[in-house]
Scaffold this active site. Structure first.
Site, PDB file in Angstrom:
ATOM      1  N   LYS A  31     133.866 -66.887   3.933  1.00 18.46           N
ATOM      2  CA  LYS A  31     133.022 -67.350   2.818  1.00 18.46           C
ATOM      3  C   LYS A  31     132.506 -68.766   3.098  1.00 18.46           C
ATOM      4  CE  LYS A  31     133.670 -63.686   0.172  1.00 18.46           C
ATOM      5  NZ  LYS A  31     132.659 -62.865  -0.498  1.00 18.46           N
TER       6      LYS A  31
ATOM      7  N   SER B  18     142.627 -68.616   4.479  1.00 12.60           N
ATOM      8  CA  SER B  18     142.850 -67.389   5.256  1.00 12.60           C
ATOM      9  C   SER B  18     141.567 -67.091   6.011  1.00 12.60           C
ATOM     10  CB  SER B  18     143.172 -66.201   4.337  1.00 12.60           C
ATOM     11  OG  SER B  18     141.998 -65.793   3.656  1.00 12.60           O
TER      12      SER B  18
ATOM     13  N   THR C 186     133.852 -67.431  -3.174  1.00 11.29           N
ATOM     14  CA  THR C 186     135.186 -67.575  -3.741  1.00 11.29           C
ATOM     15  C   THR C 186     135.522 -69.044  -4.003  1.00 11.29           C
ATOM     16  OG1 THR C 186     137.542 -67.454  -3.183  1.00 11.29           O
ATOM     17  CG2 THR C 186     136.044 -67.428  -1.352  1.00 11.29           C
TER      18      THR C 186
ATOM     19  N   LEU D  47     147.564 -61.105 -10.403  1.00 12.54           N
ATOM     20  CA  LEU D  47     147.857 -60.720 -11.780  1.00 12.54           C
ATOM     21  C   LEU D  47     147.955 -59.200 -11.920  1.00 12.54           C
ATOM     22  CD1 LEU D  47     148.430 -61.568 -14.590  1.00 12.54           C
ATOM     23  CD2 LEU D  47     145.992 -61.875 -14.975  1.00 12.54           C
TER      24      LEU D  47
ATOM     25  N   TYR E 185     139.821 -64.451   5.677  1.00 14.42           N
ATOM     26  CA  TYR E 185     138.874 -63.989   4.655  1.00 14.42           C
ATOM     27  C   TYR E 185     138.158 -65.169   4.003  1.00 14.42           C
ATOM     28  CZ  TYR E 185     137.505 -63.307  -0.167  1.00 14.42           C
ATOM     29  OH  TYR E 185     136.832 -63.381  -1.348  1.00 14.42           O
ATOM     30  N   HIS E 186     138.913 -66.152   3.544  1.00 14.10           N
ATOM     31  CA  HIS E 186     138.279 -67.294   2.876  1.00 14.10           C
ATOM     32  C   HIS E 186     137.356 -68.050   3.842  1.00 14.10           C
ATOM     33  CE1 HIS E 186     141.769 -66.681   0.107  1.00 14.10           C
ATOM     34  NE2 HIS E 186     140.830 -66.910  -0.784  1.00 14.10           N
TER      35      HIS E 186
HETATM   36  N1  LIG Z   1     138.180 -59.179  -6.604  1.00 17.95           N
HETATM   37  C1  LIG Z   1     138.340 -60.485  -6.714  1.00 17.95           C
HETATM   38  O1  LIG Z   1     139.285 -60.994  -7.333  1.00 17.95           O
HETATM   39  C2  LIG Z   1     137.323 -61.411  -6.098  1.00 17.95           C
HETATM   40  C3  LIG Z   1     137.494 -62.790  -6.262  1.00 17.95           C
HETATM   41  C4  LIG Z   1     136.572 -63.661  -5.688  1.00 17.95           C
HETATM   42  C5  LIG Z   1     135.497 -63.158  -4.965  1.00 17.95           C
HETATM   43  N2  LIG Z   1     135.344 -61.815  -4.808  1.00 17.95           N
HETATM   44  C6  LIG Z   1     134.199 -61.338  -4.016  1.00 17.95           C
HETATM   45  O2  LIG Z   1     133.468 -60.361  -4.683  1.00 17.95           O
HETATM   46  C7  LIG Z   1     132.975 -59.392  -3.754  1.00 17.95           C
HETATM   47  C8  LIG Z   1     133.388 -58.016  -4.191  1.00 17.95           C
HETATM   48  O3  LIG Z   1     134.837 -57.948  -4.245  1.00 17.95           O
HETATM   49  P1  LIG Z   1     135.576 -56.670  -4.753  1.00 17.95           P
HETATM   50  O4  LIG Z   1     136.840 -57.092  -5.346  1.00 17.95           O
HETATM   51  O5  LIG Z   1     134.632 -55.833  -5.536  1.00 17.95           O
HETATM   52  O6  LIG Z   1     135.909 -55.974  -3.333  1.00 17.95           O
HETATM   53  P2  LIG Z   1     135.850 -54.419  -2.959  1.00 17.95           P
HETATM   54  O7  LIG Z   1     136.427 -54.305  -1.600  1.00 17.95           O
HETATM   55  O8  LIG Z   1     136.399 -53.587  -4.037  1.00 17.95           O
HETATM   56  O9  LIG Z   1     134.266 -54.172  -2.878  1.00 17.95           O
HETATM   57  C9  LIG Z   1     133.470 -54.494  -1.779  1.00 17.95           C
HETATM   58  C10 LIG Z   1     132.557 -53.305  -1.507  1.00 17.95           C
HETATM   59  O10 LIG Z   1     131.702 -53.618  -0.414  1.00 17.95           O
HETATM   60  C11 LIG Z   1     131.676 -52.521   0.480  1.00 17.95           C
HETATM   61  N3  LIG Z   1     131.369 -53.062   1.809  1.00 17.95           N
HETATM   62  C12 LIG Z   1     132.121 -53.887   2.599  1.00 17.95           C
HETATM   63  N4  LIG Z   1     131.493 -54.124   3.747  1.00 17.95           N
HETATM   64  C13 LIG Z   1     130.313 -53.460   3.707  1.00 17.95           C
HETATM   65  C14 LIG Z   1     129.234 -53.318   4.612  1.00 17.95           C
HETATM   66  N5  LIG Z   1     129.251 -53.900   5.817  1.00 17.95           N
HETATM   67  N6  LIG Z   1     128.167 -52.535   4.252  1.00 17.95           N
HETATM   68  C15 LIG Z   1     128.134 -51.943   3.036  1.00 17.95           C
HETATM   69  N7  LIG Z   1     129.140 -52.037   2.132  1.00 17.95           N
HETATM   70  C16 LIG Z   1     130.227 -52.787   2.480  1.00 17.95           C
HETATM   71  C17 LIG Z   1     133.026 -51.865   0.363  1.00 17.95           C
HETATM   72  O11 LIG Z   1     133.002 -50.504   0.741  1.00 17.95           O
HETATM   73  C18 LIG Z   1     133.347 -52.056  -1.114  1.00 17.95           C
HETATM   74  O12 LIG Z   1     132.910 -50.961  -1.872  1.00 17.95           O
HETATM   75  C19 LIG Z   1     133.543 -59.753  -2.408  1.00 17.95           C
HETATM   76  O13 LIG Z   1     132.575 -60.424  -1.633  1.00 17.95           O
HETATM   77  C20 LIG Z   1     134.680 -60.668  -2.736  1.00 17.95           C
HETATM   78  O14 LIG Z   1     134.903 -61.609  -1.724  1.00 17.95           O
HETATM   79  C21 LIG Z   1     136.230 -60.933  -5.357  1.00 17.95           C
END
Ligand SMILES: NC(=O)c1ccc[n+]([C@@H]2O[C@H](COP(=O)([O-])OP(=O)(O)OC[C@H]3O[C@@H](n4cnc5c(N)ncnc54)[C@H](O)[C@@H]3O)[C@@H](O)[C@H]2O)c1
Ligand SMILES: NC(=O)c1ccc[n+]([C@@H]2O[C@H](COP(=O)([O-])OP(=O)(O)OC[C@H]3O[C@@H](n4cnc5c(N)ncnc54)[C@H](O)[C@@H]3O)[C@@H](O)[C@H]2O)c1
Lengths: 411, 411
Positions: free
Chosen positions: B195, B189, B145, B249, B191-192
């Site tokens: 990362k 946070s 992130t 957003l 969460y951050h």
């Molecule tokens: N959505 C955003 O705006 C955004 C922005 C920056 C970074 N990211 C990063 O992208 C990645 C995906 O984000 P997203 O928005 O698709 O989130 P999301 O929660 O929709 O998807 C994450 C998926 O991973 C699965 N998961 C979590 N822990 C797991 C584990 N231990 N074993 C197997 N599966 C597991 C969840 O069930 C989920 O389906 C994340 O790492 C997130 O930090 C997302």
């Protein structure tokens, strides 16, 4: 002060607890006894005959007339118990020693890597989350390692945690910006890596939750006895000499005592930071007496008194004990030779008077290594962990191993 | 290429998997469905009606004639299964989306903080340890992130992962040393923070085990549909609008669609980095096609296309949809206003053509937010997580809370 010592049954935690109790503080030990179970796993044991925690605190009551309580609890797993203990005890400070601390052990296998990361990260994070949840103003003192800095920093003196840097923005005409940053890390093993992770956890909780945190970047401990552990054999501290937990100097002392060649990894050109165990307990005391204020960044202090090159140490020990030195392949993935210059003004300014190697070494050989030499299991001395897949006997190289160290064979 | 997508059932993982499958790659999804269970825990659900993973892959077979396999597995817990899967499949690359990714969720309670740290650190570390154990040369692509950099860097342009600094040694007469370091982190946070921990894990495994790793420092995703998810309603992607998972957003779009005031935290002076979901899937493709070499340091790429100030976004959405804007107390512990300038040359040089907010926004309001507005549960819109104990309703201040944000009340 009321002080909870996490990992209070360990090599550092036990003498630190006795020292603090001796000063009149109210000390409560917490430990899950995982270190004793690892002894069983490795078929190894402390050179010195250590008593159980229950026997230890009973002996201390008898010898010193002071009460130390012991609670068996896993800091990484029993979150609710940890939080409830803090709520009930309302300590002024928690000293956190409760981590898996051997680099070779952390590299033994995928399971050992995973245990080390899982145990150490969750232990530290549970403690921080619990302190926040209690809402109490508890000073957290953590034992970190000099190893987070990495070794070999272009001859530069390593500061106490924070580095002054100048950043020149690419933006046209922008003036250079002076900043103080956490010293960039370069951990040498999965164990050291966990201390880097800890450091980031601390920075966050000090910022977001205004926790008061001191992180002691400790050098390698040598020596065994402190004033308190020496008072009664039931109070004796552990002395590890095996390939996983035996730190370099204690390993040499042991090898010398039993007439085993002193095994030096690689060229022995690695320079490391050291501190005597008596100085360690005093540093923990000084850290507790000089906490940061609420809202301060993490107070980082280098807890070491001398640096030594490994082959010089071997030669010194060989000289005083008539031993021979043998070079063996280095199991670690690291530079063969490095310099190390470290700032350690904080504790010196607070009055620490270092125990120097030259003074303490002979005592150790005689009072500990020779005295308990008959308890030693010589098969446990070699380090059998290796740092990379390529070094594992019989494993074909995969990702081209140009910079990997050569295969380590058991001595 | 053969590609394993961890977290392939999620908001990013599902459209990325479809895009890669559409390009002809052999894609295998791994997910433990924890995100769907969190929906249940929060009593929330995707605005769009998402199919089960089994229905999704069946629909894709029907619509596109391509096979995507799905394996239910917990990356943070089922280490042996993960390693065996890699050994059996021998993928060229693993894309790692499998983490708990909501900042407000990570701050809800001590249990949520601990779950986020435990899940994310162990998921990432298990993957790295498993790749090393297999001895296979697998390219690891991780979704990180922009939030690791922290916001507000003295107006300086944030580079792609590494920062050039000059260090002036204190030693007399020593020349300044130029170094390139991992950009100093400042996570906002828990969460951050995870990362940031990931980033240290990657640096270590790239160095010690010569793993090939790409870490994508991603901005906030907006938008819902990609070319593939739009082909059939059974392929539709999730759209989160609740206070925990709804990113800023998407939350505004939803609020506009249902005639709810757009709730801006604090002054809305926070500037954030954004990227459209179509651009995200393309970036993942570009990252897979341009891996680092064995022995390279971690390749860090900023995956974002535009920065926007939150209150400007709110005003833009309000304008195109006739909504009103309302300021509410900020639940986060952060600066009220910040600038953000980011380098993102790598993907632009590789041919990424950004989808700009000005073009895509109206489509989103109409095709998604208005279309599914009747599925919305308005009670779920406010963010009820707070960042510090002091912000919790009814909790007395403990560590003096001079800089803590003001109490957040549900709207
Ligand atoms: N959505 C955003 O705006 C955004 C922005 C920056 C970074 N990211 C990063 O992208 C990645 C995906 O984000 P997203 O928005 O698709 O989130 P999301 O929660 O929709 O998807 C994450 C998926 O991973 C699965 N998961 C979590 N822990 C797991 C584990 N231990 N074993 C197997 N599966 C597991 C969840 O069930 C989920 O389906 C994340 O790492 C997130 O930090 C997302
Ligand atoms: N010994 C050294 O040379 C040295 C050098 C630098 C830093 N340190 C640091 O000092 C600390 C103490 O080191 P040590 O040499 O005393 O190690 P040790 O293994 O002897 O002691 C650690 C103690 O913590 C306990 N423990 C581990 N995980 C626990 C958990 N989850 N819950 C409860 N108890 C747990 C163990 O049972 C053990 O008694 C460590 O954090 C170590 O990294 C030690």
């Amino acid at each position: 002060m009321k002080i909870v010592v996490l990992g209070g049954d360990g090599f550092c935690g036990w003498p630190a607890s006795l020292h603090l109790s001796d000063l009149g503080h109210d000390v409560l030990l917490v430990d899950n006894l995982s270190r004793r179970r690892i002894d069983e796993e490795l078929g190894a044991s402390s050179l010195t005959p250590i008593a159980t925690p229950q026997e230890r605190v009973a002996a201390w009551r008898e010898v010193a007339g002071r009460e130390i309580r012991f609670v068996e609890l896993d800091v990484a797993q029993d979150y609710d118990d940890l939080r409830d203990l803090l709520l009930t005890e309302r300590p002024d400070a928690v000293v956190h020693f409760a981590e898996q601390r051997a680099a070779p052990y952390s590299m033994k296998s995928p399971a050992h890597k995973r245990y080390t990361v899982d145990n150490n990260v969750n232990a530290t994070h549970n403690l921080l989350a619990a302190v926040v949840e209690t809402g109490l103003d508890i000073h957290v003192v953590h034992l970190g390692t000099m190893g987070v800095y990495g070794y070999g920093t272009a001859g530069m003196k390593i500061p106490e945690g924070y580095l002054d840097v100048t950043v020149t923005p690419e933006d046209e005409g922008a003036a250079p910006v002076e900043q103080q940053i956490l010293y960039p890390t370069n951990p040498g093993s999965v164990y050291h890596l966990t201390k880097v992770l800890d450091q980031n956890l601390f920075a966050y909780y000090a910022k977001n939750d205004r926790l008061r945190i001191t992180d002691l970047h400790q050098g390698i401990i040598w020596g065994t006895h402190t004033d308190q552990t020496a008072r009664d054999e039931r109070l004796i501290n552990r002395f590890d000499y095996d390939g996983d937990y035996g730190t370099v100097l204690n390993r040499f002392l042991m090898q010398a005592a039993v007439g085993y060649p002193l095994t030096v990894h690689g060229t022995g050109g690695q320079t490391r930071a050291f501190i005597h165990i008596r100085d360690m307990v005093r540093c923990v005391q000084l850290a507790l007496e000089n906490p940061p204020a609420v809202g301060d960044r993490v107070m980082i202090i280098n807890q070491m008194t001398q640096t030594h090159r490994v082959r010089d140490l071997a030669e010194l020990v060989a000289r005083i004990s008539d031993a021979t030195v043998e070079l063996v392949p280095n199991p670690r993935h690291e530079a063969a030779e490095n310099e190390l210059h470290v700032r350690n003004d904080t504790f010196l300014d607070l009055g620490l008077e270092p125990t120097l190697l030259e003074e303490g070494l002979l005592v150790e050989v005689e009072d500990v290594a020779r005295r308990y030499a008959d308890r030693a299991d010589l098969d446990k001395i070699p380090c059998t962990s290796v740092w990379t897949q390529e070094q594992r006997p019989g494993v074909p190289p995969s990702r081209s191993a140009a910079t990997a160290a050569t295969a380590a064979t058991a001595v």
